[in-house]
Design an enzyme around this catalytic site. Structure first.
Site, PDB file in Angstrom:
ATOM      1  N   GLY A 265       0.824  -1.219   0.000  1.00 37.85           N
ATOM      2  CA  GLY A 265       0.000   0.000   0.000  1.00 37.85           C
ATOM      3  C   GLY A 265       0.852   1.260   0.000  1.00 37.85           C
TER       4      GLY A 265
ATOM      5  CB  ILE B 245       1.845   4.586   4.673  1.00 45.09           C
ATOM      6  CG1 ILE B 245       1.026   5.848   4.412  1.00 45.09           C
ATOM      7  CG2 ILE B 245       2.870   4.821   5.770  1.00 45.09           C
ATOM      8  CD1 ILE B 245       0.137   6.282   5.538  1.00 45.09           C
TER       9      ILE B 245
ATOM     10  CG  LEU C 116      -2.063  -7.991  -3.783  1.00 44.32           C
ATOM     11  CD1 LEU C 116      -1.727  -8.878  -4.993  1.00 44.32           C
ATOM     12  CD2 LEU C 116      -1.029  -6.866  -3.661  1.00 44.32           C
TER      13      LEU C 116
ATOM     14  CG  ASP D 132      -8.704 -11.370   3.650  1.00 42.37           C
ATOM     15  OD1 ASP D 132      -9.702 -11.094   2.966  1.00 42.37           O
ATOM     16  OD2 ASP D 132      -8.463 -10.844   4.762  1.00 42.37           O
TER      17      ASP D 132
ATOM     18  CB  SER E  78      -5.459   7.757  12.003  1.00 47.15           C
ATOM     19  OG  SER E  78      -6.030   8.979  11.604  1.00 47.15           O
ATOM     20  CB  ALA E  79      -4.178  12.710  13.966  1.00 48.02           C
TER      21      ALA E  79
ATOM     22  CE1 TYR F 214      -9.041   6.556   9.343  1.00 48.98           C
ATOM     23  CE2 TYR F 214      -8.482   4.319   8.685  1.00 48.98           C
ATOM     24  CZ  TYR F 214      -8.096   5.610   9.044  1.00 48.98           C
ATOM     25  OH  TYR F 214      -6.754   5.921   9.115  1.00 48.98           O
TER      26      TYR F 214
ATOM     27  CE  LYS G 211      -6.203   2.955  11.172  1.00 47.92           C
ATOM     28  NZ  LYS G 211      -5.287   1.889  10.746  1.00 47.92           N
TER      29      LYS G 211
ATOM     30  CG  PHE H 282      -1.044  14.641  12.802  1.00 47.69           C
ATOM     31  CD1 PHE H 282      -0.460  13.723  13.663  1.00 47.69           C
ATOM     32  CD2 PHE H 282      -1.882  15.614  13.340  1.00 47.69           C
ATOM     33  CE1 PHE H 282      -0.684  13.784  15.056  1.00 47.69           C
ATOM     34  CE2 PHE H 282      -2.103  15.693  14.724  1.00 47.69           C
ATOM     35  CZ  PHE H 282      -1.514  14.774  15.568  1.00 47.69           C
TER      36      PHE H 282
ATOM     37  CG  ASN I 132      -7.262  11.179   1.960  1.00 43.55           C
ATOM     38  OD1 ASN I 132      -6.788  10.076   1.856  1.00 43.55           O
ATOM     39  ND2 ASN I 132      -8.017  11.530   2.984  1.00 43.55           N
TER      40      ASN I 132
ATOM     41  CG  ASP J 131     -13.824  17.603   7.131  1.00 40.28           C
ATOM     42  OD1 ASP J 131     -13.317  16.472   7.308  1.00 40.28           O
ATOM     43  OD2 ASP J 131     -13.957  18.103   6.002  1.00 40.28           O
TER      44      ASP J 131
HETATM   45  C1  WQD Z   1      -8.023  17.368   4.479  1.00 37.65           C
HETATM   46  C2  WQD Z   1      -8.754  18.687   4.362  1.00 37.65           C
HETATM   47  C3  WQD Z   1     -11.141  18.492   4.056  1.00 37.65           C
HETATM   48  C4  WQD Z   1     -10.985  16.683   0.079  1.00 37.65           C
HETATM   49  C5  WQD Z   1      -8.328  11.830   6.777  1.00 37.65           C
HETATM   50  C6  WQD Z   1      -8.497  10.764   7.842  1.00 37.65           C
HETATM   51  C7  WQD Z   1      -7.154  10.454   8.466  1.00 37.65           C
HETATM   52  C8  WQD Z   1      -6.208  10.046   7.366  1.00 37.65           C
HETATM   53  C9  WQD Z   1      -6.040  11.215   6.401  1.00 37.65           C
HETATM   54  C10 WQD Z   1      -6.128   7.762   6.646  1.00 37.65           C
HETATM   55  C11 WQD Z   1     -10.079  18.674   5.138  1.00 37.65           C
HETATM   56  C12 WQD Z   1     -10.468  19.136   2.850  1.00 37.65           C
HETATM   57  C13 WQD Z   1     -10.608  17.229   1.291  1.00 37.65           C
HETATM   58  C14 WQD Z   1     -11.688  17.482  -0.865  1.00 37.65           C
HETATM   59  C15 WQD Z   1     -11.577  19.332   0.658  1.00 37.65           C
HETATM   60  N1  WQD Z   1      -6.712   8.919   6.681  1.00 37.65           N
HETATM   61  N2  WQD Z   1     -10.890  18.540   1.559  1.00 37.65           N
HETATM   62  N3  WQD Z   1     -11.946  18.788  -0.542  1.00 37.65           N
HETATM   63  O1  WQD Z   1      -9.979  14.404   6.658  1.00 37.65           O
HETATM   64  O2  WQD Z   1      -7.860  15.525   7.550  1.00 37.65           O
HETATM   65  O3  WQD Z   1      -7.939  13.030   7.377  1.00 37.65           O
HETATM   66  O4  WQD Z   1      -7.345  11.461   5.836  1.00 37.65           O
HETATM   67  O5  WQD Z   1      -5.089   7.381   7.076  1.00 37.65           O
HETATM   68  O6  WQD Z   1      -7.324   9.381   9.358  1.00 37.65           O
HETATM   69  O7  WQD Z   1      -9.330  11.260   8.876  1.00 37.65           O
HETATM   70  O8  WQD Z   1      -7.816  14.400   5.312  1.00 37.65           O
HETATM   71  O9  WQD Z   1      -7.309  14.862   2.942  1.00 37.65           O
HETATM   72  O10 WQD Z   1      -9.633  14.019   3.558  1.00 37.65           O
HETATM   73  O11 WQD Z   1      -8.961  16.346   4.161  1.00 37.65           O
HETATM   74  O12 WQD Z   1     -11.831  20.515   0.927  1.00 37.65           O
HETATM   75  O13 WQD Z   1     -12.076  17.036  -1.997  1.00 37.65           O
HETATM   76  O14 WQD Z   1      -9.089  18.909   3.000  1.00 37.65           O
HETATM   77  O15 WQD Z   1     -12.336  19.170   4.381  1.00 37.65           O
HETATM   78  O16 WQD Z   1     -10.246  19.945   5.725  1.00 37.65           O
HETATM   79  P1  WQD Z   1      -8.484  14.430   6.769  1.00 37.65           P
HETATM   80  P2  WQD Z   1      -8.441  14.847   3.908  1.00 37.65           P
END
Ligand code: WQD
Length: 343
Positions: free
Chosen positions: A12, A14, A35, A60, A127-128, A152, A156, A181, A202, A300
């Site tokens: 994956g 990371i 996979l 798996d 995760s944070a 999800y 954690k 983070f 993301n 969020d």
């Molecule tokens: C970041 C900022 C959105 C998409 C999550 C999980 C965390 C980890 C990382 C897995 C936020 C904004 C996003 C978009 C946007 N996951 N955004 N438009 O939510 O901080 O963390 O992903 O390991 O556990 O909680 O990350 O990248 O989804 O969002 O405006 O199309 O970008 O609102 O403020 P997030 P993110």
């Protein structure tokens, strides 16, 4: 003699970056991966980068018998790094059972199999998100964890409780939970990076896919937060820095005598808003990004960034790559990924 590390989910995003750093630091790696959200081609790409193709078993981890069987063949491993999990926040809200079954069965089978086979060190990809809506801006490991918004995130938090219970009864076992983070960026080789399946959840992959013309425009989820420019703030960390932190933790476990459960926040300690990320992307790429401000996304939080004092003190690790490096590597990967599909 190289120390062997079992890396679940090692194909994956990371996981693969961590495998590269482990190999580079003279560890032997066995990847276990089903996979479901990765490609086996990653193994060849790791070999191109490091000169070594890691051993790999497609499995798996929800299958307890098969999991124990593979661990019984690798009792010489000194630690397990456990990345294997589903991680799409939105999907987990719509389909919580899929997330609880996959993430918790895989975790429990891995912990059970490694203990049965004498592998006493466990590094967990957390995760944070377990901090929920933090009460302080700079989040330390002492911040209380709260019920995350998504299934999800809750897997954690539940994992943390499982590890605490395990450590309290088994004094021969060590567990370290790493709370990421916001991992972004890609390896400088341009050969590995994030491969979101379907529409990215993301921010960073959505930005690069918009710039690449795959997505029509980026929706910015809310500009009415109590932050400088109204958009949410996150602590973005380069995935290669994150991978290096895993090597530092593995080395700590190699030396550790007393067994315990420890937690480390992995961030840069600096927060950037969504609009700042967009502007930085435009400056790095020279592309004007098509985006629209829309409503907030449920779940969020306004601001989230790490205190990095503990990991610096205990591991001597801190993130080195700056925001431009993170964004540049993400954009280079996006431009490269379709041309290396068949590598
Ligand atoms: C970041 C900022 C959105 C998409 C999550 C999980 C965390 C980890 C990382 C897995 C936020 C904004 C996003 C978009 C946007 N996951 N955004 N438009 O939510 O901080 O963390 O992903 O390991 O556990 O909680 O990350 O990248 O989804 O969002 O405006 O199309 O970008 O609102 O403020 P997030 P993110």
């Amino acid at each position: 003699m190289k120390n062997k590390i079992i890396v679940t989910g090692g194909c994956g995003y990371i996981g693969a970056h961590t495998v590269i750093e482990l190999i580079t630091h003279n560890f032997e790696v066995l990847i276990l991966d089903n996979l479901s959200n990765a490609t086996e081609k990653t193994l060849e790409r790791i070999q191109k980068i490091t000169g070594i193709k890691p051993r790999f078993t497609e499995i798996d981890l929800k299958d307890a018998v098969k999991t124990n069987a593979i661990f019984s063949k690798h009792q010489d491993a000194i630690a397990v790094i456990h990345f294997a999990a589903h991680k799409a926040v939105g999907e987990s809200v719509d389909n919580p059972i899929k997330y609880y079954k996959n993430n918790l069965y895989s975790l429990l089978n891995t912990l059970s199999a490694q203990r049965k086979n004498g592998i006493q060190n466990f590094i967990f990809s957390s995760s944070a998100t377990v901090y929920g809506t933090p009460k302080t801006l700079s989040i330390t490991e002492e911040n209380e964890t709260q019920r995350p918004f998504s299934a999800y995130g809750n897997t954690k938090k539940i994992a943390k409780e499982i590890l605490e219970d395990l450590i309290s009864t088994d004094k021969t076992f060590s567990a370290i939970s790493l709370r990421y983070f916001n991992p972004i960026g890609a390896h400088d080789s341009g050969l590995i990076g994030e491969l979101p399946s379907g529409i990215p959840n993301n921010l960073m992959p959505y930005i690069t896919q918009t710039a690449a013309g795959i997505r029509e425009k980026l929706m910015v989820y809310g500009m009415d937060y109590p932050t400088k420019d109204g958009t949410p703030v996150r602590d973005y960390i380069h995935v290669v820095d994150l991978a290096k932190a895993h090597v530092a933790v593995t080395r700590l476990l190699e030396k550790k005598q007393e067994k315990a459960f420890e937690v480390y926040n992995l961030g840069t300690g600096v927060g950037f808003s969504v609009l700042k990320i967009i502007k930085s992307f435009e400056a790095v790429s020279g592309i004007a990004l098509n985006y629209e401000i829309t409503d907030r996304r449920p779940g969020d939080v306004p601001q989230l960034f790490a205190s990095t004092a503990l990991v610096k003190e205990k591991l001597g690790w801190s993130a080195e790559k700056n925001l431009d490096a993170m964004i540049r590597s993400s954009w280079e990967w996006e431009q490269n990924v379709r041309s290396i599909k068949n590598l």
